[in-house]
Design a protein around this motif. Structure first.
Motif, PDB file in Angstrom:
ATOM      1  N   ALA A 254       0.817  -1.211   0.000  1.00  0.00           N
ATOM      2  CA  ALA A 254       0.000   0.000   0.000  1.00  0.00           C
ATOM      3  C   ALA A 254       0.852   1.263   0.000  1.00  0.00           C
ATOM      4  O   ALA A 254       0.544   2.230  -0.706  1.00  0.00           O
ATOM      5  CB  ALA A 254      -0.942  -0.015   1.202  1.00  0.00           C
ATOM      6  N   THR A 255       1.939   1.256   0.803  1.00  0.00           N
ATOM      7  CA  THR A 255       2.767   2.469   0.872  1.00  0.00           C
ATOM      8  C   THR A 255       3.435   2.751  -0.473  1.00  0.00           C
ATOM      9  O   THR A 255       3.586   3.911  -0.866  1.00  0.00           O
ATOM     10  CB  THR A 255       3.838   2.330   1.962  1.00  0.00           C
ATOM     11  OG1 THR A 255       4.619   1.149   1.716  1.00  0.00           O
ATOM     12  CG2 THR A 255       3.193   2.239   3.327  1.00  0.00           C
ATOM     13  N   GLU A 256       3.830   1.693  -1.176  1.00  0.00           N
ATOM     14  CA  GLU A 256       4.453   1.883  -2.486  1.00  0.00           C
ATOM     15  C   GLU A 256       3.447   2.452  -3.474  1.00  0.00           C
ATOM     16  O   GLU A 256       3.758   3.356  -4.268  1.00  0.00           O
ATOM     17  CB  GLU A 256       5.000   0.544  -2.982  1.00  0.00           C
ATOM     18  CG  GLU A 256       5.870   0.657  -4.229  1.00  0.00           C
ATOM     19  CD  GLU A 256       6.491  -0.672  -4.618  1.00  0.00           C
ATOM     20  OE1 GLU A 256       7.201  -0.694  -5.640  1.00  0.00           O
ATOM     21  OE2 GLU A 256       6.260  -1.679  -3.914  1.00  0.00           O
ATOM     22  N   LEU A 257       2.226   1.942  -3.444  1.00  0.00           N
ATOM     23  CA  LEU A 257       1.186   2.438  -4.333  1.00  0.00           C
ATOM     24  C   LEU A 257       0.836   3.888  -4.008  1.00  0.00           C
ATOM     25  O   LEU A 257       0.667   4.716  -4.906  1.00  0.00           O
ATOM     26  CB  LEU A 257      -0.056   1.551  -4.228  1.00  0.00           C
ATOM     27  CG  LEU A 257      -1.248   1.945  -5.106  1.00  0.00           C
ATOM     28  CD1 LEU A 257      -0.887   1.844  -6.579  1.00  0.00           C
ATOM     29  CD2 LEU A 257      -2.457   1.083  -4.785  1.00  0.00           C
ATOM     30  N   ALA A 293      -6.145  11.572   2.008  1.00  0.00           N
ATOM     31  CA  ALA A 293      -6.826  10.776   3.022  1.00  0.00           C
ATOM     32  C   ALA A 293      -5.939   9.653   3.547  1.00  0.00           C
ATOM     33  O   ALA A 293      -6.091   9.222   4.696  1.00  0.00           O
ATOM     34  CB  ALA A 293      -8.120  10.204   2.455  1.00  0.00           C
ATOM     35  N   HIS A 294      -5.021   9.155   2.721  1.00  0.00           N
ATOM     36  CA  HIS A 294      -4.129   8.065   3.122  1.00  0.00           C
ATOM     37  C   HIS A 294      -2.717   8.557   3.434  1.00  0.00           C
ATOM     38  O   HIS A 294      -1.838   7.745   3.734  1.00  0.00           O
ATOM     39  CB  HIS A 294      -4.037   7.023   1.998  1.00  0.00           C
ATOM     40  CG  HIS A 294      -5.306   6.256   1.785  1.00  0.00           C
ATOM     41  ND1 HIS A 294      -5.689   5.207   2.583  1.00  0.00           N
ATOM     42  CD2 HIS A 294      -6.278   6.381   0.844  1.00  0.00           C
ATOM     43  CE1 HIS A 294      -6.831   4.707   2.155  1.00  0.00           C
ATOM     44  NE2 HIS A 294      -7.218   5.406   1.099  1.00  0.00           N
ATOM     45  N   ALA A 295      -2.470   9.878   3.351  1.00  0.00           N
ATOM     46  CA  ALA A 295      -1.100  10.385   3.444  1.00  0.00           C
ATOM     47  C   ALA A 295      -0.425   9.990   4.746  1.00  0.00           C
ATOM     48  O   ALA A 295       0.772   9.674   4.773  1.00  0.00           O
ATOM     49  CB  ALA A 295      -1.102  11.907   3.292  1.00  0.00           C
ATOM     50  N   ALA A 296      -1.170   9.995   5.845  1.00  0.00           N
ATOM     51  CA  ALA A 296      -0.570   9.686   7.143  1.00  0.00           C
ATOM     52  C   ALA A 296      -0.117   8.234   7.249  1.00  0.00           C
ATOM     53  O   ALA A 296       0.614   7.889   8.188  1.00  0.00           O
ATOM     54  CB  ALA A 296      -1.566  10.004   8.257  1.00  0.00           C
ATOM     55  N   GLU A 297      -0.546   7.379   6.307  1.00  0.00           N
ATOM     56  CA  GLU A 297      -0.140   5.977   6.340  1.00  0.00           C
ATOM     57  C   GLU A 297       1.278   5.778   5.817  1.00  0.00           C
ATOM     58  O   GLU A 297       1.863   4.702   5.999  1.00  0.00           O
ATOM     59  CB  GLU A 297      -1.122   5.130   5.518  1.00  0.00           C
ATOM     60  CG  GLU A 297      -2.554   5.185   6.037  1.00  0.00           C
ATOM     61  CD  GLU A 297      -3.528   4.486   5.113  1.00  0.00           C
ATOM     62  OE1 GLU A 297      -3.085   3.592   4.343  1.00  0.00           O
ATOM     63  OE2 GLU A 297      -4.730   4.812   5.139  1.00  0.00           O
ATOM     64  N   LEU A 341       2.267  16.208   8.822  1.00  0.00           N
ATOM     65  CA  LEU A 341       3.699  16.540   8.910  1.00  0.00           C
ATOM     66  C   LEU A 341       4.095  17.112  10.266  1.00  0.00           C
ATOM     67  O   LEU A 341       5.288  17.223  10.548  1.00  0.00           O
ATOM     68  CB  LEU A 341       4.064  17.525   7.789  1.00  0.00           C
ATOM     69  CG  LEU A 341       3.953  16.971   6.364  1.00  0.00           C
ATOM     70  CD1 LEU A 341       4.237  18.063   5.342  1.00  0.00           C
ATOM     71  CD2 LEU A 341       4.893  15.801   6.160  1.00  0.00           C
ATOM     72  N   ASN A 342       3.115  17.448  11.083  1.00  0.00           N
ATOM     73  CA  ASN A 342       3.421  17.950  12.424  1.00  0.00           C
ATOM     74  C   ASN A 342       3.502  16.832  13.464  1.00  0.00           C
ATOM     75  O   ASN A 342       3.785  17.102  14.635  1.00  0.00           O
ATOM     76  CB  ASN A 342       2.372  18.974  12.869  1.00  0.00           C
ATOM     77  CG  ASN A 342       2.662  20.363  12.319  1.00  0.00           C
ATOM     78  OD1 ASN A 342       3.812  20.695  12.015  1.00  0.00           O
ATOM     79  ND2 ASN A 342       1.625  21.164  12.160  1.00  0.00           N
ATOM     80  N   ARG A 343       3.264  15.600  13.056  1.00  0.00           N
ATOM     81  CA  ARG A 343       3.376  14.490  13.993  1.00  0.00           C
ATOM     82  C   ARG A 343       4.851  14.246  14.324  1.00  0.00           C
ATOM     83  O   ARG A 343       5.738  14.542  13.517  1.00  0.00           O
ATOM     84  CB  ARG A 343       2.729  13.241  13.401  1.00  0.00           C
ATOM     85  CG  ARG A 343       1.221  13.396  13.205  1.00  0.00           C
ATOM     86  CD  ARG A 343       0.597  12.165  12.600  1.00  0.00           C
ATOM     87  NE  ARG A 343      -0.838  12.352  12.385  1.00  0.00           N
ATOM     88  CZ  ARG A 343      -1.641  11.447  11.841  1.00  0.00           C
ATOM     89  NH1 ARG A 343      -1.132  10.277  11.461  1.00  0.00           N
ATOM     90  NH2 ARG A 343      -2.927  11.697  11.676  1.00  0.00           N
ATOM     91  N   PRO A 344       5.115  13.699  15.505  1.00  0.00           N
ATOM     92  CA  PRO A 344       6.514  13.581  15.963  1.00  0.00           C
ATOM     93  C   PRO A 344       7.450  12.890  14.977  1.00  0.00           C
ATOM     94  O   PRO A 344       8.575  13.361  14.755  1.00  0.00           O
ATOM     95  CB  PRO A 344       6.375  12.777  17.265  1.00  0.00           C
ATOM     96  CG  PRO A 344       5.008  13.110  17.757  1.00  0.00           C
ATOM     97  CD  PRO A 344       4.151  13.267  16.535  1.00  0.00           C
ATOM     98  N   GLY A 345       7.019  11.790  14.382  1.00  0.00           N
ATOM     99  CA  GLY A 345       7.905  11.084  13.456  1.00  0.00           C
ATOM    100  C   GLY A 345       8.293  11.921  12.260  1.00  0.00           C
ATOM    101  O   GLY A 345       9.442  11.868  11.786  1.00  0.00           O
ATOM    102  N   TRP A 346       7.363  12.726  11.771  1.00  0.00           N
ATOM    103  CA  TRP A 346       7.640  13.575  10.614  1.00  0.00           C
ATOM    104  C   TRP A 346       8.472  14.785  11.015  1.00  0.00           C
ATOM    105  O   TRP A 346       9.354  15.213  10.261  1.00  0.00           O
ATOM    106  CB  TRP A 346       6.330  14.028   9.972  1.00  0.00           C
ATOM    107  CG  TRP A 346       5.570  12.907   9.336  1.00  0.00           C
ATOM    108  CD1 TRP A 346       4.586  12.166   9.906  1.00  0.00           C
ATOM    109  CD2 TRP A 346       5.761  12.378   8.030  1.00  0.00           C
ATOM    110  NE1 TRP A 346       4.129  11.213   9.018  1.00  0.00           N
ATOM    111  CE2 TRP A 346       4.840  11.331   7.859  1.00  0.00           C
ATOM    112  CE3 TRP A 346       6.614  12.692   6.970  1.00  0.00           C
ATOM    113  CZ2 TRP A 346       4.749  10.588   6.683  1.00  0.00           C
ATOM    114  CZ3 TRP A 346       6.527  11.966   5.795  1.00  0.00           C
ATOM    115  CH2 TRP A 346       5.605  10.928   5.656  1.00  0.00           C
ATOM    116  N   LYS A 347       8.210  15.355  12.174  1.00  0.00           N
ATOM    117  CA  LYS A 347       8.983  16.508  12.620  1.00  0.00           C
ATOM    118  C   LYS A 347      10.446  16.143  12.832  1.00  0.00           C
ATOM    119  O   LYS A 347      11.342  16.971  12.665  1.00  0.00           O
ATOM    120  CB  LYS A 347       8.381  17.070  13.906  1.00  0.00           C
ATOM    121  CG  LYS A 347       6.992  17.677  13.712  1.00  0.00           C
ATOM    122  CD  LYS A 347       6.418  18.210  15.000  1.00  0.00           C
ATOM    123  CE  LYS A 347       7.092  19.514  15.383  1.00  0.00           C
ATOM    124  NZ  LYS A 347       6.430  20.157  16.541  1.00  0.00           N
TER     125      LYS A 347
END
Length: 624
Positions: A254-257, A293-297, A341-347
Motif C-alpha cells: 500500500a505504501t508503495e502504491l 486521506a491516506h497520506a498519514a499511512e 507533517l506535524n506528527r513527531p515522526g515527521w517533525k
C-alpha cells in the motif's frame, strides 16, 4: 460521371472501421498496436494546397449546408431519417474528395459550427464513423461525436482509434464519453517502453491486480517522456477508485502504491512541460482528496516528507489551485497535510534528517551522489516546510509573489509564482511553461512600477520563446494605482484576451519589496547567485571591460552545492590579416563560458564578493 455512378464507385471500398476491426481481431488477446495501423491506400486529392484559413473556408462550404441547414434549405435539408442521413454522408464524401485538409482543420470547423439539432448531428456522425471509406469524412464523424457522442459509440471509436491518422480525433471523442477508454487508446498508440507496454496489456486484459503491479513497476524516468502520458496513466488505471477503497491492496504494498500515486499527481501538475496536465484531468480534485486521506499511512522519511511537502506546495500556489474547488475544500487538504507533517515522526525528519538513513542492510554505503541528493532534500525541506501552510489574507491576497523552489530530488528549479486574486496567473493564461525565476523577475527590479511603462516577460515556453512563445505584460504606475496591461501571448487561435489589471500602488510596492528581500526559501548556492547578479547590475563594467555579458546564473542543476554562471563573450573574426581588434561589431560571434563556484563553507555574501573581485581582476575567458 453521374451521381449514381459515383455512388456505385464507393461501394467496393470497405469502411475504415471495418478495415481497422479486421486488423484488431488479428491481434493476440486483443492487444492494442503500438503506433497504430496505417491507413489503407487512398487516392491522392487533386485540389491545390492552401493555407489554414482558406482550407477551413473550403471545409465550411462543404459541411455547413449539411451541419447547419437553414429552414429554407428545401430538399437538401437533413432529416433524422436513415435515408436522409445516408444521403448527407454521401454528399460529404463527394464534397471532400478533392480537398487537401487534415483532422485539425475538420475539428476546428465542426467544433464551431452552429448546430441546433443534436439528434440529427449525432446520427450523421455515426453514419460517417461507421461507414466512411476515406479519412476526411470519418474525421467529420469523429468531430461530431466529440460534441454529441454517447456510450454506444465507444466500441466504434475505440477501434478507429487504432488507425494512426485517426487516433487524435478518436481519443478526443472518447474523452467526452469514457475517459478511461480514451486514456487506454492513447496509451496503446503512444507507449513503446516494455514496462508501459505491460501496463497497457494488463489494462486490455482487465486484470486489476496486474494493472497495479505494472503501475508501481514503471520507471521513474518516464516523467521525461511528457506529462500527458502521466495523466493518461492516472485516467486509464482509475487510481482514484483504488485509493477510495476501504482497504488498499497488499500486492503491491500500500505504501508503495500511495507514494507512486502522489508522484504521478505531482508530475501531472508540473508546469515544466507543454502544459500543466492536471488542469485537463477531470478526476484531479478527487485524486488529491483520495491521496491526502491516506497520506498519514506513509512511514516518515525524507522521500515521503518531500512528496507530501511538494503536494502541499502544489495545492498552495501551483496550477492545481486553479481547479474548480468548492469553498474550503482545498484548504482542508492543506490542513490535513500540515497535521500529518506535524506528527513527531515527521517533525524528526526536519530536525534530524531521515530516521532510516544509515540503517539499511548490507555493507555497501550510500553512494556519494545519493548522499548529496539526500542532504540537499533535507536542507530544502527545512527551508520550505512552512511555506505552503502560511495563510495570506487582506490586501496581500490581491497580489502575491511566491518564490518557490521545487524538490531538488525530483525535478528541481525555481519560479516566481504570481497569484492574482488567489489564482496562479501564468498557468491560467499561458500554460506553456512556468513563471520566470526570481533572479530574472525580482532581483533585476523588473516587477517594480514606474511612471515610464516597461514591458516584462513573465514566462517563456518550456521549449523556447522562438518555438512556442512567451507571456509579456506592460507595467506602469498611474497615480495611486499600478497597471498591468497590453498583454502579449503567442498568436494561437485559442489565446485568451486578457483584461487590464489594476492594483493599489502602496500595496503593490510593499509586496514587490517583500518578495525582493525574502531569501529564506533560497539555497546557499542560489543566494550566492542572486548576490552576484545584483553586484553585476550595480557594476556592469565588471563584464563590459572583457566584452562579455551575463547569460544566466543559478544554482547548478546537477550539483546543488555549486553556483553556475553562464557568460557570453565575443569572438572576433579572423580577417586573414591578423586579429581584428574591432569590438562590438555585429558580425562578431558569441561564445559561452561556464563558471562554477562551489559552496565551500563560507557565507553566500563572502562567495559573491570573491567572485566579483575576481571579475574585476581577471578575464573570465581564462577561468578553468
Amino acid at each position: 460521371m453521374s451521381a449514381q455512378e459515383e455512388r456505385s464507385a464507393l461501394v467496393p471500398r470497405p469502411s475504415l472501421y471495418a478495415y481497422a476491426l479486421r486488423l484488431h481481431r488479428g491481434e493476440p488477446g486483443g492487444r492494442l498496436p503500438a503506433r497504430g495501423y496505417e491507413l489503407p491506400p487512398q487516392p491522392e486529392p487533386t485540389g491545390k494546397r492552401t493555407g489554414w484559413s482558406e482550407t477551413c473556408e473550403a471545409l465550411e462550404a462543404v459541411l455547413n449546408p449539411w451541419l447547419t441547414p437553414s429552414d429554407d434549405a428545401g430538399p437538401d435539408k437533413i432529416r433524422s431519417g436513415r435515408g436522409d442521413v445516408a444521403r448527407a454522408a454521401e454528399e460529404i464524401h463527394r464534397g471532400l474528395r478533392e480537398l487537401r485538409a487534415r483532422g485539425g482543420h475538420v475539428q476546428y470547423v465542426v467544433s464551431r459550427a452552429a448546430i441546433d439539432d443534436e439528434v440529427r448531428a449525432r446520427a450523421l456522425g455515426r453514419c460517417l464513423v461507421r461507414t466512411g471509406t476515406a479519412p476526411l469524412p470519418v474525421c467529420v464523424g469523429l468531430a461530431l461525436l466529440a460534441r454529441f457522442g454517447e456510450p454506444e459509440d465507444v466500441p466504434y471509436l475505440k477501434v478507429l482509434g487504432q488507425l494512426r491518422d485517426l487516433v487524435g480525433l478518436a481519443v478526443l471523442a472518447l474523452d467526452g464519453i469514457d475517459r478511461p477508454t480514451a486514456a487506454l487508446v492513447w496509451l496503446g498508440h503512444y507507449t513503446e517502453g516494455p514496462e508501459e507496454r505491460r501496463l497497457v496489456d494488463a489494462l486490455v486484459a482487465g486484470d486489476a491486480d496486474a494493472v497495479l503491479r505494472c503501475l508501481v513497476a514503471l520507471p521513474r524516468g518516464m516523467r521525461s517522456s511528457g506529462t500527458t502520458r502521466v495523466r493518461r496513466i492516472l485516467e486509464a488505471t482509475r487510481l482514484v477508485d483504488v485509493l477510495r477503497a476501504r482497504r488498499l491492496p497488499d500486492d503491491p504494498p500500500a505504501t508503495e502504491l500511495l507514494a507512486w500515486t502522489g508522484q504521478l499527481l505531482l508530475w501531472t501538475a508540473s508546469a515544466c512541460d507543454d502544459r500543466a496536465e492536471i488542469l485537463h484531468y477531470p478526476g484531479a480534485m478527487d485524486a488529491y482528496e483520495a491521496f491526502v486521506a491516506h497520506a498519514a499511512e506513509l512511514p516518515p522519511g525524507v522521500d515521503h516528507y518531500a512528496l507530501l511537502l511538494s503536494v502541499a506546495l502544489e495545492l498552495h500556489s501551483g496550477p492545481s489551485r486553479i481547479l474548480d474547488w468548492a469553498p474550503g475544500r482545498r484548504e482542508a487538504l492543506l490542513d490535513a497535510l500540515e497535521s500529518a507533517l506535524n506528527r513527531p515522526g515527521w517533525k524528526a525528519v526536519v530536525s534530524e534528517g531521515d530516521p532510516e538513513e544509515g540503517r539499511g542492510p548490507g555493507p555497501d554505503p550510500e553512494s556519494d551522489e545519493a548522499a548529496a541528493e539526500r542532504r540537499w532534500r533535507v536542507d530544502w525541506i527545512r527551508r520550505t516546510a512552512r511555506q505552503p501552510f502560511r495563510r495570506v489574507t487582506g490586501p496581500e491576497e490581491r497580489l502575491r509573489f511566491e518564490c518557490t523552489e521545487i524538490d531538488p530530488g525530483d525535478w528541481g528549479g525555481t519560479e516566481t509564482r504570481i497569484l492574482v486574486d488567489g489564482r496562479p496567473l501564468v498557468p491560467e493564461v499561458f500554460g506553456r511553461g512556468p513563471a520566470n525565476c526570481p533572479t530574472h523577475l525580482l532581483d533585476g527590479g523588473l516587477l517594480r512600477a514606474a511612471d515610464e511603462p516597461r514591458e516584462v516577460q513573465l514566462a517563456e515556453a518550456y521549449c523556447a520563446e522562438g518555438c512556442c512563445g512567451a507571456l509579456y505584460v506592460t507595467i506602469r504606475r498611474d497615480g495611486d494605482q499600478v497597471v498591468w496591461s497590453d498583454w502579449r501571448l503567442p498568436a494561437r487561435w485559442d489565446s485568451p484576451e486578457l483584461p487590464e489589471r489594476r492594483f493599489d500602488a502602496a500595496a503593490y510596492d510593499a509586496e514587490v519589496a517583500r518578495a525582493e528581500n525574502d531569501h529564506s526559501w533560497a539555497s546557499p548556492a542560489y543566494r550566492t547567485a542572486r548576490l552576484i547578479a545584483a553586484g553585476l547590475r550595480d557594476r556592469p563594467d565588471l563584464l563590459t571591460r572583457w566584452d562579455a555579458r551575463l547569460h544566466w546564473i543559478s544554482d547548478s542543476y546537477r550539483d546543488r552545492d555549486c553556483t553556475d554562471i553562464s557568460l557570453m563573450y565575443r569572438v572576433e573574426p579572423d580577417t586573414g590579416q591578423g586579429r581584428d581588434t574591432g569590438r562590438g561589431r555585429e558580425e562578431d560571434s558569441w561564445r559561452q563560458r561556464m563558471w562554477r563556484i562551489p559552496v565551500d563553507g563560507t557565507s553566500p555574501e563572502d562567495r559573491a564578493s570573491a567572485a566579483l573581485r575576481r571579475l574585476a581582476a581577471e578575464d573570465p575567458r581564462t577561468y578553468g
